[in-house]
Design an enzyme around this catalytic site. Structure first.
Site, mmCIF file in Angstrom:
data_model
loop_
_atom_site.group_PDB
_atom_site.id
_atom_site.type_symbol
_atom_site.label_atom_id
_atom_site.label_comp_id
_atom_site.label_asym_id
_atom_site.label_seq_id
_atom_site.Cartn_x
_atom_site.Cartn_y
_atom_site.Cartn_z
ATOM 1 C CD GLU A 71 -1.331 -2.346 2.094
ATOM 2 O OE1 GLU A 71 -2.154 -3.134 2.591
ATOM 3 O OE2 GLU A 71 -0.101 -2.506 2.203
ATOM 4 C CB CYS A 103 -0.615 0.202 5.035
ATOM 5 S SG CYS A 103 0.955 -0.579 4.567
#
Length: 173
Positions: A71, A103
């Site tokens: 991510e 993330c």
């Protein structure tokens, strides 16, 4: 061997065709990441107009960068494109697994307004086992998103069997 499900695991979310198609692309990245010797995670970011504007996979083993999660790498790829914040507010980040705390924070800071993920953190922990070097902060991405002053829609777990396949036999007991 896939860990057996336990009754306290979150229900699996049914996805529409669009979300299923893009989540499967993130899952394909997770397999590519694993083939490169990294932990098997993948992510893509898609605008409301169905344009894939970033893709990423976990490269922390290759690079030695502990922040090299799928991510985060996808979000970093946005910097070169200078994507406006209003576009990101209506974009969706598809992740093969539930985003970790780091993330989730990056998703918040990027202004991405929607997340769809595959395997949830609880099921992923069953794959990882109890080794200290494989543990994560046991905080749901939803907890991070709830603390956001702007809304971040979160859908998942979804396509759990497909998302789990990349983790089979990868983690050390």
């Amino acid at each position: 061997m896939r860990p057996s499900p336990t009754p306290h695991l979150p229900d699996v979310t049914e996805l529409d065709e669009r979300d299923g198609r893009y989540l499967r692309k993130a899952i394909i990245w997770s397999h590519a990441s694993g083939r490169r010797g990294n932990r098997p995670f993948g992510a893509i970011i898609v605008t409301a107009d169905n344009e894939i504007i970033a893709e990423g996979y976990c490269n922390s083993t290759e690079t030695g960068d502990c922040t090299g999660h799928a991510e985060v790498n996808a979000i970093r790829a946005l910097a070169d494109r200078r994507v406006p914040r209003d576009v990101l507010a209506s974009a969706t980040l598809y992740s093969s697994a539930e985003p970790c705390v780091m993330c989730a924070g990056a998703i918040f800071w990027s202004n991405i307004g929607r997340v769809v993920f595959g395997i949830d953190a609880e099921r992923l922990r069953a794959f990882r086992g109890e080794r200290q070097d494989q543990r994560d902060a046991e905080l749901s991405c939803r907890d991070v998103f709830r603390a956001s002053p702007h809304p971040i829609e979160c859908i998942g777990p979804a396509l759990v069997d497909e998302a789990s396949a990349a983790h089979e036999g990868v983690w050390k007991a």
